[in-house]
Design a protein around this motif. Sequence first.
Motif, short mmCIF file in Angstrom:
data_model
loop_
_atom_site.label_atom_id
_atom_site.label_comp_id
_atom_site.label_asym_id
_atom_site.label_seq_id
_atom_site.Cartn_x
_atom_site.Cartn_y
_atom_site.Cartn_z
N ILE A 244 0.83 -1.20 0.00
CA ILE A 244 0.00 0.00 0.00
C ILE A 244 0.86 1.25 0.00
O ILE A 244 0.54 2.25 -0.62
CB ILE A 244 -0.92 -0.02 1.24
N SER A 245 2.01 1.20 0.70
CA SER A 245 2.83 2.39 0.89
C SER A 245 3.79 2.65 -0.27
O SER A 245 4.39 3.73 -0.33
CB SER A 245 3.64 2.26 2.18
N SER A 307 17.27 -8.90 3.51
CA SER A 307 16.83 -7.69 4.21
C SER A 307 15.89 -6.92 3.30
O SER A 307 16.26 -6.49 2.21
CB SER A 307 18.03 -6.82 4.60
N ALA A 308 14.65 -6.77 3.75
CA ALA A 308 13.62 -6.09 2.97
C ALA A 308 13.25 -4.78 3.65
O ALA A 308 13.37 -4.63 4.86
CB ALA A 308 12.38 -6.97 2.83
N HIS A 309 12.81 -3.83 2.85
CA HIS A 309 12.33 -2.58 3.43
C HIS A 309 11.06 -2.87 4.23
O HIS A 309 10.17 -3.58 3.77
CB HIS A 309 12.04 -1.55 2.35
N GLY A 310 10.98 -2.34 5.44
CA GLY A 310 9.82 -2.60 6.28
C GLY A 310 8.64 -1.70 5.97
O GLY A 310 8.74 -0.71 5.24
N VAL A 311 7.49 -2.08 6.50
CA VAL A 311 6.28 -1.26 6.47
C VAL A 311 5.65 -1.34 7.85
O VAL A 311 5.90 -2.28 8.61
CB VAL A 311 5.28 -1.74 5.40
N PRO A 312 4.84 -0.36 8.22
CA PRO A 312 4.17 -0.42 9.52
C PRO A 312 3.35 -1.70 9.67
O PRO A 312 2.68 -2.14 8.74
CB PRO A 312 3.27 0.82 9.52
N GLY A 356 10.15 6.34 13.14
CA GLY A 356 9.08 6.72 14.05
C GLY A 356 8.88 5.72 15.17
O GLY A 356 9.53 4.68 15.24
N PRO A 357 7.94 6.05 16.08
CA PRO A 357 7.73 5.24 17.27
C PRO A 357 6.81 4.05 17.09
O PRO A 357 6.65 3.24 18.00
CB PRO A 357 7.09 6.25 18.25
N VAL A 358 6.19 3.90 15.91
CA VAL A 358 5.22 2.83 15.72
C VAL A 358 5.92 1.51 15.43
O VAL A 358 7.09 1.47 15.04
CB VAL A 358 4.24 3.17 14.58
N THR A 480 -0.87 1.80 16.17
CA THR A 480 -1.83 1.09 17.00
C THR A 480 -2.13 1.87 18.27
O THR A 480 -3.00 1.48 19.03
CB THR A 480 -1.25 -0.28 17.41
N VAL A 481 -1.40 2.98 18.45
CA VAL A 481 -1.58 3.72 19.70
C VAL A 481 -2.64 4.81 19.58
O VAL A 481 -2.92 5.48 20.56
CB VAL A 481 -0.24 4.37 20.12
N TRP A 482 -3.21 5.01 18.39
CA TRP A 482 -4.29 5.99 18.28
C TRP A 482 -5.60 5.35 18.75
O TRP A 482 -6.45 4.97 17.98
CB TRP A 482 -4.45 6.45 16.83
N GLU A 483 -5.72 5.17 20.06
CA GLU A 483 -6.90 4.55 20.64
C GLU A 483 -7.24 5.27 21.92
O GLU A 483 -6.40 5.87 22.57
CB GLU A 483 -6.64 3.06 20.93
N TRP A 484 -8.50 5.21 22.25
CA TRP A 484 -8.96 5.86 23.48
C TRP A 484 -9.20 4.81 24.54
O TRP A 484 -9.72 3.74 24.26
CB TRP A 484 -10.25 6.65 23.19
N GLY A 485 -8.83 5.09 25.72
CA GLY A 485 -9.00 4.12 26.79
C GLY A 485 -7.96 4.33 27.86
O GLY A 485 -7.25 5.34 27.90
N TRP A 486 -7.82 3.35 28.76
CA TRP A 486 -6.92 3.48 29.88
C TRP A 486 -5.66 2.64 29.71
O TRP A 486 -5.15 2.06 30.65
CB TRP A 486 -7.64 3.11 31.18
N THR A 487 -5.19 2.56 28.47
CA THR A 487 -3.91 1.90 28.23
C THR A 487 -2.81 2.95 28.27
O THR A 487 -3.05 4.15 28.09
CB THR A 487 -3.89 1.22 26.85
#
Length: 528
Positions: A244-245, A307-312, A356-358, A480-487
Motif C-alpha cells: 500500500i505504501s 533484508s527487505a524494506h519494512g512497512v508499519p 518513528g515510534p510505531v 496502534t496507539v491511536w486509541e482511546w481508553g486506559w492503556t
Amino acid sequence: MDSAIQASPSPASSSAFRSPCLTSASQNCKFPLPTSRVSASSKRMHRGFRLHMDASPNYNISKNHVVSKYSSEWPESQSIFSKQSLNKYFSPLRALVASNTQDIPATPLTGDDKVGVLLLNLGGPETLDDVQPFLFNLFADPDIIRLPRLFRFLQRPLAHFISVLRSPKSREGYASIGGGSPLRKITDAQAEELKKALWQKDVPAEVYVGMRYWHPFTEEAIEQIKKDRITKLVVLPLYPQFSISTSGSSLRLLEGIFREDEYLVNMQHTVIPSWYQREGYIKAMADLIEKELKSFDFPEQVMVFFSAHGVPLAYVEEAGDPYKAEMEECVDLIMEELEKRRITNNYTLAYQSRVGPVEWLKPYTDDTIIELGQKGVKSLLAVPISFVSEHIETLEEIDVEYKELALKSGVEKWGRVPALGCEPTFITDLADAVIESLPYVGAMAVSNLEARQPLVPLGSVEELLAAYDSQRRQLPPPVTVWEWGWTKSAETWNGRAAMLAVLVLLVLEVTTGEGFLHQWGVFPLFHQ
C-alpha cells in the motif's frame, strides 16, 4: 471480456492475502493473482532464529480474482464464485500468472498503436540541497504518515517539521554515498535497457520514468507521454512486491492525474502491480546470490540474510497489505531455485529502514544481525530483496551501518549481493512481462468520458487497496496507539492530542483576540 472476479480468502486465513499480477484497463477490471504457497524449504532456516514462514498460512488462490465496484455485470455483493465460474473467466488470463515467460502471440501486439511503458519508482535527492524538499514530499504523502481524519490539516506542516528535523542526518548519509542518490541514473539506465529489449522483441515501445517524491515526477512523465501521443500504456511499478505504501501510493497518485485529463481517460492502459514470482526475476536474484557465495572461503557455511524494506505492522495486520506474504513467498522461491543448483544454505528474512515510534514488520534487521552474531554465525551474505536499484538503503544503511553492526556482533565475514540494476536476465524478464500484458491493454477500456472513476484500471486505486482487505475496512493509520481508553499508549497519545488542541486554541485566542477565554475574562486578566 466479462466482468471482473473477486478474490476469496484462503480458508486458513481470516485476513485474505491477495496479490494481483496484472490488471486490465477498464471500467470492468480484471486481474489474475499468483499462487502463493509456503514451501517446506523454509524450514531449513537457521536453528534458533525466527522461522519467517512458519506463522504464515498456506494459500492457494491462483484461481481467485478481485472485482471492481464498477463491474457492469455482477452485483457488488457477489464476491465469491465457484471453481467452474473461475475457470470460465480465467482461461485466457491464467498464462499471465505463471512465473515463467510465455510464448508471444504470432499476431501483432502493437499494430498502429504507439505503446508506452511507465516505470514507477520512489525517487531520491540528486544533490545535498535536494534532501530537505525530498523528505518533505515523502512525509507529506498520507500513505507514509497517516494522520487521523481530524488532524489531516496538519499533514504538510508536520511534513515540513519532520523534513527540517531529519535533513541534517539524511544529508550526512547522502554525503557518504557521493552527495546524492544514484536512483535516477540507475532507473534511467533500466528504462533504456528495457526499451532496447522490447525493440529487440519487435515491440517498438517508448519507456518513461515517473518518480513519486522527486524528479522526474510522475506528473512530468505523464506530460511527456501525452506529448508523444501514446495510445497504449503499460504501468510497471519497480517494486517487485506490492505494498500500500509503495506501489499503492504511486498508483493512487496516478489515478488522481488520470481522473482529470480527457486524453488519459481515453488512453488504453493496464497495470502490473507486482511481479516478484516471475521466473526471470527469481533466476536473476539466484544468479547474484550464487555468484557472491563463491567469494567466501566456505560458501556452504554462509547465512543468506534477506533484508527487505519494512512497512508499519498495522498495514499488514489491520489493512491486509500483502507485502509480508509476498516477500516471504519471494524469498522461498529464490531459495527453491538455489536448491535446484545444490545450494542449501541456511537463510533468514528481516526488515529494515523503520522510522518513528510505531511498530513495523519484525524481525528488525539490526536486531536480527545482533542475534545472529550471538548465535555464532561467522559468515553473512546480505541480500537487499525489495530493492532493484542501489540507493541510500543499500549503499549506506546496509553497506555501512549493518556491516559495522555485524562485525561488532561477532560476524567475521560479510558480503552483500548487489541490487539487480540492469542485470540482463532481469531486464529481459521485465520486457516479457510487458509483452505478455499487451493483449489485455484496453481490452475493456473506458470509452465514455462520464466513466472517469476507473482511471488506474483497477476499478479505482481505492478499490485495489480495498481488495486486500476481505472486510473492506478503511485503511487505519500505522499507529496502534491511536486509541482511546486506559492503556499506557492511549493515555500518551490522548494527552498529546489534548495538548495540541489547547495549543491551537491558545494561538487562535492570541491572534484573533476573540474566543471563550476572552469572553470569560481570562486573557484580559493577564493584561492587567
